[in-house]
Write a protein that holds these residues in place. Structure first.
Motif, PDB file in Angstrom:
ATOM      1  N   PRO A  95       4.490  -6.816   2.042  1.00  0.00           N
ATOM      2  CA  PRO A  95       3.208  -6.102   1.980  1.00  0.00           C
ATOM      3  C   PRO A  95       2.990  -5.041   3.066  1.00  0.00           C
ATOM      4  O   PRO A  95       2.338  -4.033   2.814  1.00  0.00           O
ATOM      5  N   ALA A  96       3.521  -5.235   4.255  1.00  0.00           N
ATOM      6  CA  ALA A  96       3.326  -4.231   5.318  1.00  0.00           C
ATOM      7  C   ALA A  96       4.029  -2.921   5.003  1.00  0.00           C
ATOM      8  O   ALA A  96       3.637  -1.870   5.510  1.00  0.00           O
ATOM      9  N   TRP A  97       5.071  -2.970   4.170  1.00  0.00           N
ATOM     10  CA  TRP A  97       5.843  -1.774   3.858  1.00  0.00           C
ATOM     11  C   TRP A  97       5.556  -1.310   2.436  1.00  0.00           C
ATOM     12  O   TRP A  97       4.511  -0.783   2.157  1.00  0.00           O
ATOM     13  N   LEU A 157       8.010  13.072   4.393  1.00  0.00           N
ATOM     14  CA  LEU A 157       6.776  12.331   4.143  1.00  0.00           C
ATOM     15  C   LEU A 157       6.264  11.744   5.436  1.00  0.00           C
ATOM     16  O   LEU A 157       7.043  11.333   6.301  1.00  0.00           O
ATOM     17  N   ASN A 158       4.961  11.664   5.551  1.00  0.00           N
ATOM     18  CA  ASN A 158       4.316  10.985   6.647  1.00  0.00           C
ATOM     19  C   ASN A 158       3.983   9.581   6.132  1.00  0.00           C
ATOM     20  O   ASN A 158       3.151   9.424   5.245  1.00  0.00           O
ATOM     21  N   ARG A 159       4.659   8.554   6.643  1.00  0.00           N
ATOM     22  CA  ARG A 159       4.484   7.207   6.086  1.00  0.00           C
ATOM     23  C   ARG A 159       3.056   6.706   6.242  1.00  0.00           C
ATOM     24  O   ARG A 159       2.575   5.928   5.426  1.00  0.00           O
ATOM     25  N   ASN A 160       2.315   7.186   7.265  1.00  0.00           N
ATOM     26  CA  ASN A 160       0.918   6.776   7.432  1.00  0.00           C
ATOM     27  C   ASN A 160       0.035   7.265   6.287  1.00  0.00           C
ATOM     28  O   ASN A 160      -0.977   6.641   5.980  1.00  0.00           O
ATOM     29  N   ALA A 170       3.036  -0.510  12.819  1.00  0.00           N
ATOM     30  CA  ALA A 170       2.277   0.736  12.936  1.00  0.00           C
ATOM     31  C   ALA A 170       2.565   1.474  14.235  1.00  0.00           C
ATOM     32  O   ALA A 170       2.185   2.631  14.390  1.00  0.00           O
ATOM     33  N   ASP A 171       3.257   0.833  15.177  1.00  0.00           N
ATOM     34  CA  ASP A 171       3.577   1.506  16.437  1.00  0.00           C
ATOM     35  C   ASP A 171       4.699   2.520  16.236  1.00  0.00           C
ATOM     36  O   ASP A 171       5.052   2.869  15.115  1.00  0.00           O
ATOM     37  N   SER A 175       9.867   5.903  13.046  1.00  0.00           N
ATOM     38  CA  SER A 175       9.253   7.237  13.018  1.00  0.00           C
ATOM     39  C   SER A 175       8.257   7.348  11.864  1.00  0.00           C
ATOM     40  O   SER A 175       8.440   6.749  10.811  1.00  0.00           O
ATOM     41  N   ASN A 176       7.223   8.122  12.098  1.00  0.00           N
ATOM     42  CA  ASN A 176       6.232   8.365  11.062  1.00  0.00           C
ATOM     43  C   ASN A 176       6.792   9.287   9.981  1.00  0.00           C
ATOM     44  O   ASN A 176       6.423   9.198   8.824  1.00  0.00           O
ATOM     45  N   GLU A 177       7.720  10.155  10.356  1.00  0.00           N
ATOM     46  CA  GLU A 177       8.319  11.100   9.404  1.00  0.00           C
ATOM     47  C   GLU A 177       9.529  10.465   8.735  1.00  0.00           C
ATOM     48  O   GLU A 177      10.452  10.013   9.394  1.00  0.00           O
TER      49      GLU A 177
END
Length: 189
Positions: A95-97, A157-160, A170-171, A175-177
């Motif tokens: 679920p987190a992903w 993509l920005n995963r956020n 979330a830390d 990478s967010n990208e």
């Protein structure tokens, strides 16, 4: 008589140019899934990670003479992810992903295609992931080889934006990208 011949020659040349422009147009359809690939890269704790999706379905209707009328769609089976290890593959389905139990697929549906010249196109559309839909622009290069079209593209993509990697993830460990690369192969129609 010379002006008549000149008008006839000009008309003939214009018609010939029109026919050759249309003769150069090529239509592509029916993505060959066995020859196509979708991969991704991201950074995790300073290391570059590479992965793929092995199950996806694509639909393409593309005419080089009328790219503005083109349509493309893609459905990716998120459980087919291979991020390099069984542990990573299992974690990414939680679920987190991707939360593949609730959202088993990611989809892309084109809304517009812009001809950028020199076999380059910008395909705009809607990407849906984890129940969230975002507009994306995808630069694509079309390579024609032996009766097939190879559509190569990449987007970041920005995963956020899709709430991917929530909670303890979330830390900045991941990478967010996320860079998505694809190679879609389609025969001429």
């Amino acid at each position: 008589m010379n002006s008549r011949l000149l008008r006839f020659s000009t008309l003939f040349a214009m018609l010939a140019l029109g026919v050759s422009a249309q003769a150069g147009a090529v239509e592509y359809a029916d993505v060959n899934l066995n020859a196509s690939t979708i991969s991704f890269t991201y950074n995790q704790t300073g290391s570059r990670i590479y992965g793929t999706f092995s199950k996806f379905a694509g639909d393409l209707d593309f005419d080089t003479a009328h790219p503005e009328a083109a349509h493309a769609s893609l459905t990716i089976d998120l459980a087919s992810i291979d991020a390099g290890s069984d542990d990573a593959n299992t974690e990414l389905q939680k679920p987190a992903w991707f939360d593949t139990a609730s959202y088993p697929q990611a989809t892309f549906e084109s809304t517009r295609v812009k001809d950028l010249a020199n076999d380059r196109y910008l395909i705009s559309g809607n990407l849906t992931l984890r129940g969230l839909t975002r507009g994306v622009d995808v630069p694509v290069l079309l390579k024609a080889e032996d009766g097939i079209g190879i559509f190569v593209g990449e987007l970041t993509l920005n995963r956020n934006d899709f709430r991917i990697g929530e909670g303890e993830w979330a830390d900045s460990v991941v990478s967010n990208e996320i860079n998505i690369q694809f190679r879609m192969v389609a025969p001429q129609r």
